[in-house]
Motif scaffolding. Structure first.
Motif, PDB file in Angstrom:
ATOM      1  N   UNK A 109      -5.854   1.082   5.985  1.00 23.55           N
ATOM      2  CA  UNK A 109      -5.993  -0.329   5.638  1.00 23.55           C
ATOM      3  C   UNK A 109      -5.539  -1.244   6.777  1.00 23.55           C
ATOM      4  N   UNK A 110      -4.502  -0.848   7.509  1.00 21.84           N
ATOM      5  CA  UNK A 110      -4.064  -1.654   8.651  1.00 21.84           C
ATOM      6  C   UNK A 110      -5.131  -1.669   9.748  1.00 21.84           C
ATOM      7  N   UNK A 111      -5.768  -0.533   9.967  1.00 20.01           N
ATOM      8  CA  UNK A 111      -6.857  -0.484  10.948  1.00 20.01           C
ATOM      9  C   UNK A 111      -8.038  -1.340  10.472  1.00 20.01           C
ATOM     10  N   UNK A 112      -8.358  -1.262   9.194  1.00 18.87           N
ATOM     11  CA  UNK A 112      -9.450  -2.069   8.644  1.00 18.87           C
ATOM     12  C   UNK A 112      -9.138  -3.559   8.788  1.00 18.87           C
ATOM     13  N   UNK A 169       0.857  -1.189   0.000  1.00 17.14           N
ATOM     14  CA  UNK A 169       0.000   0.000   0.000  1.00 17.14           C
ATOM     15  C   UNK A 169       0.891   1.236   0.000  1.00 17.14           C
ATOM     16  N   UNK A 170       0.615   2.123  -0.938  1.00 13.70           N
ATOM     17  CA  UNK A 170       1.388   3.354  -1.068  1.00 13.70           C
ATOM     18  C   UNK A 170       0.716   4.467  -0.275  1.00 13.70           C
ATOM     19  N   UNK A 171       1.490   5.297   0.361  1.00 11.96           N
ATOM     20  CA  UNK A 171       0.969   6.426   1.126  1.00 11.96           C
ATOM     21  C   UNK A 171       0.714   6.033   2.570  1.00 11.96           C
ATOM     22  N   UNK A 172       1.214   6.856   3.460  1.00 12.66           N
ATOM     23  CA  UNK A 172       1.118   6.532   4.886  1.00 12.66           C
ATOM     24  C   UNK A 172      -0.305   6.536   5.407  1.00 12.66           C
ATOM     25  N   UNK A 173      -1.125   7.503   4.982  1.00 15.15           N
ATOM     26  CA  UNK A 173      -2.503   7.577   5.468  1.00 15.15           C
ATOM     27  C   UNK A 173      -3.305   6.370   4.983  1.00 15.15           C
TER      28      UNK A 173
END
Length: 126
Positions: A100-103, A91-95
Motif C-alpha cells: 500500500x505504501x508503494x501504491x 494497515x495490518x501486516x508488513x507485506x
C-alpha cells in the motif's frame, strides 16, 4: 511470560529518525497550501463561464503557471505524506503495508506528473 527486558523488546522498533522531518514537511505543506488553494479557488471562480480559449490564455500566463505548479506539487506531496501516515498506522501486516505504501507513492507520482504535463502543455501551447 517473557524474560526479556522492556528495552530488549523495543530495540530495533524505535524511531526511524525521520518522524520530526515528516511532521515538519506536513506542516510546511499545509501552511503553503492555504494561499495556494485560495489562489486556485479564486482562479476557478474567475474562469467560471469563460470559453476554452480564455481558460487556456489564463492558464498559459507565466505567473499563473508557476502558482499552479507550486499548488500541484505542494498538494500532491501533502497528500502523499498524509496517506503514508494513515497507511503506516492502520494497515495490518508488513507485506500489505509495503504494497500500500508503494501504491501510494506510485499514485501520487502519476497524479503529479499528469497534472504538471497538462499544465506545461497548456503553458507552452503545444
Amino acid at each position: 511470560m517473557s524474560m526479556r527486558t522492556p528495552l530488549s523488546q523495543v530495540r530495533g522498533l524505535g524511531s526511524a529518525r525521520e518522524g520530526t522531518a515528516h511532521f515538519w514537511h506536513q506542516r510546511l505543506t499545509a501552511v503553503a497550501n492555504v494561499p495556494l488553494t485560495i489562489f486556485f479557488v479564486v482562479l476557478l471562480i474567475s474562469l467560471q463561464g469563460a470559453d476554452h480559449a480564455t481558460a487556456v490564455a489564463v492558464l498559459g500566463s507565466p505567473v499563473v503557471t508557476v502558482f499552479m505548479l507550486l499548488a500541484i506539487l505542494s498538494v500532491v506531496y501533502h497528500m502523499k505524506l498524509g496517506m503514508q501516515i494513515i497507511l503506516e498506522d492502520y494497515v495490518q501486516g508488513e507485506m500489505a503495508k509495503v504494497i500500500w505504501l508503494m501504491a501510494n507513492i506510485f499514485f501520487c507520482t502519476i497524479v503529479a506528473l499528469a497534472s504538471v504535463f497538462a499544465l506545461l502543455k497548456i503553458s507552452f501551447g503545444v
